[in-house]
Design a protein around this motif. Structure first.
Motif, PDB file in Angstrom:
ATOM      1  N   TYR A 490       0.861  -1.179   0.000  1.00 25.85           N
ATOM      2  CA  TYR A 490       0.000   0.000   0.000  1.00 25.85           C
ATOM      3  C   TYR A 490       0.897   1.230   0.000  1.00 25.85           C
ATOM      4  O   TYR A 490       1.968   1.236   0.628  1.00 25.85           O
ATOM      5  CB  TYR A 490      -0.895   0.034   1.251  1.00 25.85           C
ATOM      6  N   GLY A 491       0.448   2.287  -0.688  1.00 22.82           N
ATOM      7  CA  GLY A 491       1.261   3.488  -0.658  1.00 22.82           C
ATOM      8  C   GLY A 491       0.924   4.453  -1.771  1.00 22.82           C
ATOM      9  O   GLY A 491      -0.002   4.255  -2.563  1.00 22.82           O
ATOM     10  N   ALA A 492       1.708   5.524  -1.812  1.00 24.91           N
ATOM     11  CA  ALA A 492       1.552   6.570  -2.818  1.00 24.91           C
ATOM     12  C   ALA A 492       2.809   6.602  -3.675  1.00 24.91           C
ATOM     13  O   ALA A 492       3.767   5.851  -3.445  1.00 24.91           O
ATOM     14  CB  ALA A 492       1.334   7.916  -2.131  1.00 24.91           C
ATOM     15  N   ILE A 493       2.819   7.471  -4.672  1.00 27.42           N
ATOM     16  CA  ILE A 493       4.021   7.731  -5.453  1.00 27.42           C
ATOM     17  C   ILE A 493       4.312   9.220  -5.375  1.00 27.42           C
ATOM     18  O   ILE A 493       3.399  10.045  -5.264  1.00 27.42           O
ATOM     19  CB  ILE A 493       3.884   7.274  -6.914  1.00 27.42           C
ATOM     20  N   VAL A 494       5.578   9.549  -5.393  1.00 32.51           N
ATOM     21  CA  VAL A 494       6.021  10.938  -5.358  1.00 32.51           C
ATOM     22  C   VAL A 494       6.623  11.270  -6.708  1.00 32.51           C
ATOM     23  O   VAL A 494       7.503  10.544  -7.192  1.00 32.51           O
ATOM     24  CB  VAL A 494       7.049  11.160  -4.234  1.00 32.51           C
ATOM     25  N   VAL A 495       6.139  12.343  -7.324  1.00 33.72           N
ATOM     26  CA  VAL A 495       6.571  12.736  -8.660  1.00 33.72           C
ATOM     27  C   VAL A 495       7.417  14.000  -8.577  1.00 33.72           C
ATOM     28  O   VAL A 495       7.007  14.996  -7.974  1.00 33.72           O
ATOM     29  CB  VAL A 495       5.358  12.962  -9.583  1.00 33.72           C
ATOM     30  N   ASP A 496       8.589  13.959  -9.177  1.00 30.54           N
ATOM     31  CA  ASP A 496       9.447  15.137  -9.304  1.00 30.54           C
ATOM     32  C   ASP A 496       8.918  15.976 -10.467  1.00 30.54           C
ATOM     33  O   ASP A 496       9.143  15.642 -11.635  1.00 30.54           O
ATOM     34  CB  ASP A 496      10.889  14.699  -9.555  1.00 30.54           C
ATOM     35  N   GLU A 497       8.208  17.046 -10.153  1.00 29.90           N
ATOM     36  CA  GLU A 497       7.546  17.842 -11.191  1.00 29.90           C
ATOM     37  C   GLU A 497       8.544  18.504 -12.124  1.00 29.90           C
ATOM     38  O   GLU A 497       8.223  18.753 -13.297  1.00 29.90           O
ATOM     39  CB  GLU A 497       6.643  18.893 -10.543  1.00 29.90           C
ATOM     40  N   ASP A 498       9.734  18.811 -11.635  1.00 30.69           N
ATOM     41  CA  ASP A 498      10.734  19.429 -12.506  1.00 30.69           C
ATOM     42  C   ASP A 498      11.262  18.446 -13.541  1.00 30.69           C
ATOM     43  O   ASP A 498      11.644  18.845 -14.650  1.00 30.69           O
ATOM     44  CB  ASP A 498      11.898  19.966 -11.665  1.00 30.69           C
ATOM     45  N   ALA A 499      11.281  17.146 -13.183  1.00 31.51           N
ATOM     46  CA  ALA A 499      11.808  16.146 -14.113  1.00 31.51           C
ATOM     47  C   ALA A 499      10.727  15.543 -14.996  1.00 31.51           C
ATOM     48  O   ALA A 499      10.996  15.130 -16.126  1.00 31.51           O
ATOM     49  CB  ALA A 499      12.519  15.038 -13.339  1.00 31.51           C
ATOM     50  N   CYS A 500       9.486  15.477 -14.502  1.00 32.47           N
ATOM     51  CA  CYS A 500       8.395  14.822 -15.244  1.00 32.47           C
ATOM     52  C   CYS A 500       8.044  15.606 -16.496  1.00 32.47           C
ATOM     53  O   CYS A 500       7.821  16.824 -16.457  1.00 32.47           O
ATOM     54  CB  CYS A 500       7.170  14.686 -14.342  1.00 32.47           C
ATOM     55  N   THR A 501       7.972  14.918 -17.617  1.00 31.76           N
ATOM     56  CA  THR A 501       7.591  15.535 -18.894  1.00 31.76           C
ATOM     57  C   THR A 501       6.171  15.178 -19.297  1.00 31.76           C
ATOM     58  O   THR A 501       5.746  15.515 -20.399  1.00 31.76           O
ATOM     59  CB  THR A 501       8.558  15.087 -20.002  1.00 31.76           C
ATOM     60  N   LEU A 502       5.460  14.490 -18.437  1.00 28.88           N
ATOM     61  CA  LEU A 502       4.095  14.043 -18.727  1.00 28.88           C
ATOM     62  C   LEU A 502       4.041  13.204 -20.003  1.00 28.88           C
ATOM     63  O   LEU A 502       3.117  13.311 -20.805  1.00 28.88           O
ATOM     64  CB  LEU A 502       3.146  15.243 -18.841  1.00 28.88           C
ATOM     65  N   CYS A 503       5.050  12.344 -20.157  1.00 28.29           N
ATOM     66  CA  CYS A 503       5.018  11.429 -21.302  1.00 28.29           C
ATOM     67  C   CYS A 503       3.952  10.364 -21.126  1.00 28.29           C
ATOM     68  O   CYS A 503       3.528   9.732 -22.096  1.00 28.29           O
ATOM     69  CB  CYS A 503       6.381  10.788 -21.499  1.00 28.29           C
ATOM     70  N   LEU A 504       3.548  10.126 -19.872  1.00 29.16           N
ATOM     71  CA  LEU A 504       2.463   9.208 -19.509  1.00 29.16           C
ATOM     72  C   LEU A 504       2.772   7.743 -19.829  1.00 29.16           C
ATOM     73  O   LEU A 504       1.868   6.917 -19.958  1.00 29.16           O
ATOM     74  CB  LEU A 504       1.156   9.616 -20.197  1.00 29.16           C
ATOM     75  N   SER A 505       4.050   7.397 -19.941  1.00 25.99           N
ATOM     76  CA  SER A 505       4.395   5.985 -20.124  1.00 25.99           C
ATOM     77  C   SER A 505       4.006   5.174 -18.891  1.00 25.99           C
ATOM     78  O   SER A 505       3.636   4.004 -18.990  1.00 25.99           O
ATOM     79  CB  SER A 505       5.892   5.840 -20.396  1.00 25.99           C
ATOM     80  N   CYS A 506       4.049   5.819 -17.726  1.00 24.36           N
ATOM     81  CA  CYS A 506       3.654   5.130 -16.495  1.00 24.36           C
ATOM     82  C   CYS A 506       2.166   4.810 -16.498  1.00 24.36           C
ATOM     83  O   CYS A 506       1.736   3.774 -15.985  1.00 24.36           O
ATOM     84  CB  CYS A 506       4.013   5.977 -15.281  1.00 24.36           C
ATOM     85  N   VAL A 507       1.370   5.693 -17.080  1.00 24.38           N
ATOM     86  CA  VAL A 507      -0.083   5.495 -17.136  1.00 24.38           C
ATOM     87  C   VAL A 507      -0.425   4.300 -18.010  1.00 24.38           C
ATOM     88  O   VAL A 507      -1.272   3.465 -17.664  1.00 24.38           O
ATOM     89  CB  VAL A 507      -0.775   6.762 -17.648  1.00 24.38           C
ATOM     90  N   SER A 508       0.245   4.207 -19.143  1.00 25.45           N
ATOM     91  CA  SER A 508      -0.097   3.142 -20.099  1.00 25.45           C
ATOM     92  C   SER A 508       0.261   1.760 -19.583  1.00 25.45           C
ATOM     93  O   SER A 508      -0.309   0.764 -20.027  1.00 25.45           O
ATOM     94  CB  SER A 508       0.611   3.391 -21.433  1.00 25.45           C
TER      95      SER A 508
END
Length: 648
Positions: A490-508
């Protein structure tokens, strides 16, 4: 028809409160007999003449089953009230009622498959192996594998070969073996038998392996591998026991299907990227193997330890012998009946059906017995009693949970689940004990300080994850977030907004759907309740912008989607439609324009800032379109053909 409980005080050695048991369970109780298995056996036969009878004795079960056969009556059910409740120092009527109510629960039949063993036996070793072959050759089809420097016997009642066993796989009825330096005997001629030329990679099959070599076992957790018998070649008693067991391994046997696998729920991997491997890490027999995006379980190798079910975060693997929901039902009926019979603060003792059961019986017969408030729960797979079951027991009304781990228990798995359960809601009320002394067990249970039961007990319904969440909210009503140990499911994920490009590969690739996007604008959305902490998103992220945060959010916010990162969309410079994100387009433009040959001029650079439709149209109409062909030829007509004839 209501079951009738046949009671016996076992020569006056226990006190039984029949009215309390009857009122709390709804069972119709007989009068309390004194010597039901002896002088009052005739009365037992009369009692068993009715339907739905349950006898409160396990020790003499065989006698009562034989009696049922003699009088042509249905075999009664049984419950052990004496060892587990009656032989204690205090009155135990509420515990007796709870155990009787639990025994009334119907347990689904275990699924099984047939295993056929034709008695083909491979014996590995030297002198001890030859003697074992002599003892077994009249019962089984025996082949002895000797080391290359051994002498072949003249006894031709069984086969003898030489070689080194390189590999063995499978289980009872289906072992595959590979032998190097393989040599078979040439039985003709005088003197010692001559041998065939040595050959590597010889392959064969057998139903049983009797390993008397004294070398390293052929399998991990070898004692759990059906059909593989092993004994110390210098220990005659162990050899005799192994030979006797091997002699009985011929015929058709039932192999239980201990676990149920739902491949679509498995989060093992996606797109060849690794994710969850919890079950692979804890399986002692190697029955679980990767199979693409999910795992596969070999039912012939699975020994039913249940560890995979306890650590599976998604419920793709569930213990099925009996099903997991049966354990939750038993927990609930034990606490609810105990309270109904007047009990106040029950404690739970979880044990297996071998070591734990025997230790409790010895404690009862020769010691002070279990305390009156300690209710024993026997489970087939001790390692399968995971954090969900533990916190459910606490939330159902048990004040504490003690797991009695025997010498062969999977301690690492059990301890990890106890640690997780403690973090969720245990707070010192969950522990394991490994006493090998009956008096030590009683002392350990008596020394445990009394706790307060949950004031608002739950009914454990739903999946293991749902029950865990409900139990945690019940046990910690004033807590919003619980930090959990590493590798918690169980848990959350922490996203580095400066590094994230919103490529959304994690979503797919998210196997549980915890990560999502927004079709109207660049967004990364997350639902914590669905997150399995499998790590796939962190492994697949090209920018390494995601890290895992083990925790349990008990607020309603965990049940909905939260925006982890979002940006303003970029407007196409031609049609104005929104696509991509401003930061992504800016980074791509900065990297390519003026630095790459394909984007050396402004017209090519503008393509980066166009939507896909405008980009295609711009390329099609460009004068230097690399996909443009030559001038399209004029369509020929009948007049063209007639003109060609006139010219000729």
């Amino acid at each position: 028809m209501t079951k009738k409980l046949i009671l016996c005080d076992c020569l006056g050695s226990q006190t039984i409160d029949a009215p309390t048991i009857s009122d709390a369970t709804g069972l119709s109780c007989s009068k309390t007999y004194t010597f039901l298995c002896g002088d009052e056996l005739e009365q037992a036969a009369k009692e068993m003449g009715g339907d739905d009878v349950m006898i409160a004795c396990q020790q003499e079960r065989q006698r009562f089953e034989d009696l049922a056969e003699d009088i042509e009556s249905a075999v009664p059910a049984f419950v052990d009230l004496r060892d587990r409740a009656g032989w204690g120092t205090d009155a135990a009527a509420p515990k007796m009622a709870a155990l009787a109510a639990e025994a009334m629960l119907g347990v689904p039949a275990t699924k099984a498959i047939d295993v056929v063993s034709e008695g083909t036996c491979l014996i590995i070793g030297d002198a001890a192996a030859l003697q074992a072959a002599t003892d077994l050759c009249d019962i089984l089809a025996v082949t002895v594998l000797l080391v290359p420097d051994s002498d072949l016997p003249l006894d031709r009642r069984f086969d003898c070969v030489k070689g080194q066993l390189r590999r063995a796989s499978g289980a009872l009825g289906n072992f595959d073996i590979t032998i190097d330096q393989f040599q078979d005997a040439l039985p003709g001629g005088r003197g010692a038998f001559k041998l065939t030329p040595a050959k590597d990679g010889a392959v064969s099959h057998c139903d049983i392996i009797l390993d008397l070599s004294g070398n390293t076992p052929l399998f991990s957790a070898h004692e759990k591998r059906e059909g593989y018998l092993r004994a110390d070649p210098s220990h005659p008693a162990a050899i005799a026991k192994a030979v006797l067991t091997a002699s009985q391994m011929i015929g058709t046997f039932e192999q239980p299907l201990y676990v149920r696998l739902e491949p679509t729920l498995c989060a093992h991997s996606r797109a060849e990227q690794p994710a969850c491997s919890n079950c692979l890490n804890v399986c002692p027999t190697g029955a679980i193997t990767p199979a693409g995006e999910h795992v596969a379980i070999d039912p012939m190798i699975c020994a039913g330890c249940g560890a995979c079910s306890a650590v599976c975060p998604s419920g793709a693997i569930a213990y099925d012998a009996p099903p997991v929901e049966t354990v939750f039902q038993r927990i609930n009926i034990l606490t609810s009946t105990y309270r109904k019979a007047g009990g106040q603060a029950p404690r739970l003792l979880v044990h297996d059906d071998t070591y734990g059961q025997e230790l409790i019986s010895l404690t009862a017969r020769f010691g002070d017995g279990l305390p009156a408030d300690v209710i024993p729960l026997q489970v087939d797979a001790l390692a399968g009693f995971g954090h969900a079951e533990i916190v459910a027991a606490l939330a159902c009304g048990f004040t504490d949970v003690t797991i009695l781990a025997g010498p062969k228990a999977d301690r690492d798995v059990i301890n990890a689940q106890v640690t997780l359960a403690t973090a969720i809601g245990g707070d010192g009320r969950v522990r394991t004990i490994a006493s090998q002394d009956p008096d030590g067990l009683t002392t350990a249970l008596q020394d445990n300080p009394q706790s307060t039961p949950c004031p608002n007990p739950i009914i454990p319904l739903g999946s293991r994850r749902q029950i865990t969440r409900l139990a945690a909210k019940t046990l910690r009503p004033d807590t919003s977030q619980l930090p959990l140990p590493d590798n918690a499911p169980y848990g959350a994920i922490v996203v580095d907004e400066d590094a994230c490009t919103l490529c959304l590969s994690c979503v797919s690739l998210c196997p549980s759907g915890a990560l999502g996007d927004n079709s109207d604008k660049p967004q990364l959305r997350f639902q914590e309740d669905a997150c399995l902490q499998c790590g796939l998103c962190a492994n697949i992220c090209p920018e390494q912008a995601i890290t895992l945060k083990p925790q349990l959010d008990l607020t309603d916010a965990a049940l909905g989607q939260q925006v982890l990162h979002e940006e303003e969309p970029f407007a196409c410079i031609e049609c104005g439609s929104l696509f991509g994100s401003k930061s992504t387009i800016a980074k791509i433009t900065e990297k390519l324009v003026g630095n790459h040959a394909m984007f050396a001029n402004q017209n090519a650079a503008n393509l980066i800032q166009m939507c896909e439709n405008c980009r295609i149209q711009a390329q099609f109409h460009a004068t230097d379109n690399p996909f443009q062909g030559g001038e399209r030829p004029r369509t020929r007509t009948s007049d063209d053909y007639f003109s060609d004839r006139k010219d000729h």
